[in-house]
Design a protein around this motif. Structure first.
Motif, PDB file in Angstrom:
ATOM      1  N   ARG A   4       0.846  -1.178   0.000  1.00  0.00           N
ATOM      2  CA  ARG A   4       0.000   0.000   0.000  1.00  0.00           C
ATOM      3  C   ARG A   4       0.883   1.231   0.000  1.00  0.00           C
ATOM      4  NH1 ARG A   4      -0.151   2.455   4.937  1.00  0.00           N
ATOM      5  NH2 ARG A   4       0.550   1.257   6.750  1.00  0.00           N
ATOM      6  N   CYS A   7       3.502   2.413   3.002  1.00  0.00           N
ATOM      7  CA  CYS A   7       3.786   1.308   3.922  1.00  0.00           C
ATOM      8  C   CYS A   7       5.288   1.202   4.122  1.00  0.00           C
ATOM      9  CB  CYS A   7       3.234   0.000   3.370  1.00  0.00           C
ATOM     10  SG  CYS A   7       3.640  -1.408   4.418  1.00  0.00           S
ATOM     11  N   LEU A 112      -1.067  -0.650   9.598  1.00  0.00           N
ATOM     12  CA  LEU A 112      -2.433  -0.390   9.129  1.00  0.00           C
ATOM     13  C   LEU A 112      -3.045   0.763   9.901  1.00  0.00           C
ATOM     14  CD1 LEU A 112      -3.789  -4.060   8.874  1.00  0.00           C
ATOM     15  CD2 LEU A 112      -3.266  -2.530   6.965  1.00  0.00           C
ATOM     16  N   ARG A 225     -10.271  -0.145   4.957  1.00  0.00           N
ATOM     17  CA  ARG A 225      -9.742   0.934   4.124  1.00  0.00           C
ATOM     18  C   ARG A 225      -8.656   0.423   3.180  1.00  0.00           C
ATOM     19  NH1 ARG A 225      -7.926   5.636   8.029  1.00  0.00           N
ATOM     20  NH2 ARG A 225      -7.213   6.432   5.998  1.00  0.00           N
ATOM     21  N   TYR A 226      -7.806  -0.465   3.664  1.00  0.00           N
ATOM     22  CA  TYR A 226      -6.724  -1.012   2.839  1.00  0.00           C
ATOM     23  C   TYR A 226      -7.050  -2.453   2.475  1.00  0.00           C
ATOM     24  CZ  TYR A 226      -4.021   3.137   3.907  1.00  0.00           C
ATOM     25  OH  TYR A 226      -3.594   4.427   3.999  1.00  0.00           O
ATOM     26  N   TYR A 229      -4.512  -4.416   0.108  1.00  0.00           N
ATOM     27  CA  TYR A 229      -3.274  -4.742   0.812  1.00  0.00           C
ATOM     28  C   TYR A 229      -3.483  -5.923   1.754  1.00  0.00           C
ATOM     29  CZ  TYR A 229       0.776  -4.112   3.877  1.00  0.00           C
ATOM     30  OH  TYR A 229       1.920  -4.308   4.605  1.00  0.00           O
TER      31      TYR A 229
END
Length: 299
Positions: A4, A7, A112, A225-226, A229
């Motif tokens: 992501r 990250c 995260l 949200r991710y 990923y």
């Protein structure tokens, strides 16, 4: 492994990097293990019928899963509770502490956003707890509790206050109800069937670590949200598990499928059921999410 934006966790550059998330999961989870047997189990007298054995084993495993998930006659209405609630709750609390420590030590989980962390913890703590039961060989005994008849419900003025939570059969979980204690026997049987399955497979420390990664990064949850990923992390966990099984258990072509079936059994375990069975008999009507947040983010 997909990464992501922003990250900074180790291993974001590729799947084969030794600093990947699964490397850290394995390193953290197996630090107390000095070694692991790596000799595949002999399978004598099966070479000439290997394909047939593989097919039969896979079919029998699927049949076993359906039978375990199916409700036996009357088990959805029968209920059970812990025979030694204080002893079992103490053991469950110790496993819960180890489980949350494991989650906090996963590098990419810490990267995260907090919203995703909370969503994953709320939905994975119970499956990870039962998985910890299996790894630590924590067993428990239950006793059946009689459900009141309709006449008893009428005479005693109802069935207790409902918590708004349900078990796998849709039956309400009650708050401090004296009339319908415990949880459905079907739920208890599901947990015990999972433990028996794990112990029968003799899952290794490394396999437990990869399974934990697959459970933790559950990309099926709405609101992440991710999402992409987290999906990549779960795919990596499955891939690493498959490669490990192929390397260590070369003669057992069905082991990876058996582990996936075991994983599917684990995901059917309900967090409200786990909370009511293992914690509420001792701590009472305490919100488990508040307990988790205090343990996870508290000092």
């Amino acid at each position: 492994m997909a990464t992501r934006e922003g990250c900074h966790c180790p291993g974001a550059g590729g799947q084969n990097n030794n600093n990947s998330i699964l490397y850290h999961i394995l390193k953290n989870d197996s630090v107390t293990t000095t070694g692991e047997q790596q000799q595949p189990k002999p399978q004598q007298h099966q070479q000439h019928r290997g394909h047939r054995v593989s097919s039969c084993s896979s079919s029998s495993s699927r049949l076993e899963l359906r039978q375990q998930q199916a409700c036996s006659c009357g088990s959805s209405r029968r209920r059970g509770s812990l025979r030694s609630p204080k002893v079992t709750c103490k053991a469950a609390s110790a496993v819960l502490v180890k489980t949350l420590r494991f989650v906090k030590n996963v590098p990419c989980f810490r990267e995260l956003p907090e919203d995703d962390q909370l969503l994953l913890v709320r939905n994975c703590w119970a499956p990870l707890l039962v998985l910890g039961f299996a790894q630590d060989r924590v067993d428990f005994e239950t006793t059946e509790t009689a459900e009141p008849s309709m006449l008893q419900r009428i005479l005693t003025g109802g069935s207790g206050s409902q918590s708004g939570l349900t078990d796998r059969q849709g039956e309400p979980l009650l708050e401090q109800s004296t009339e319908t204690p415990g949880v459905s026997l079907a739920d208890i049987q599901g947990i015990k069937a999972f433990l028996k399955k794990c112990w029968g497979l003799d899952i290794s420390t490394k396999e437990y670590a990869y399974i934990k990664g697959a459970v933790l990064f559950n990309s099926d949850l709405p609101g992440l949200r991710y999402l992409h990923y987290i999906q990549s992390l779960r795919r990596e966990a499955h891939q690493a598990l498959n490669e490990h099984v192929k390397l260590i258990h070369r003669d057992d072509t069905t082991r990876f499928a058996k582990l996936l079936i075991t994983l599917s059994m684990l995901r059917a375990i309900s967090p409200p059921v786990v909370a009511q069975l293992f914690f509420k008999p001792v701590i009472g009507a305490v919100n488990m999410e508040d307990v988790l947040l205090e343990m996870f983010y508290g000092k």
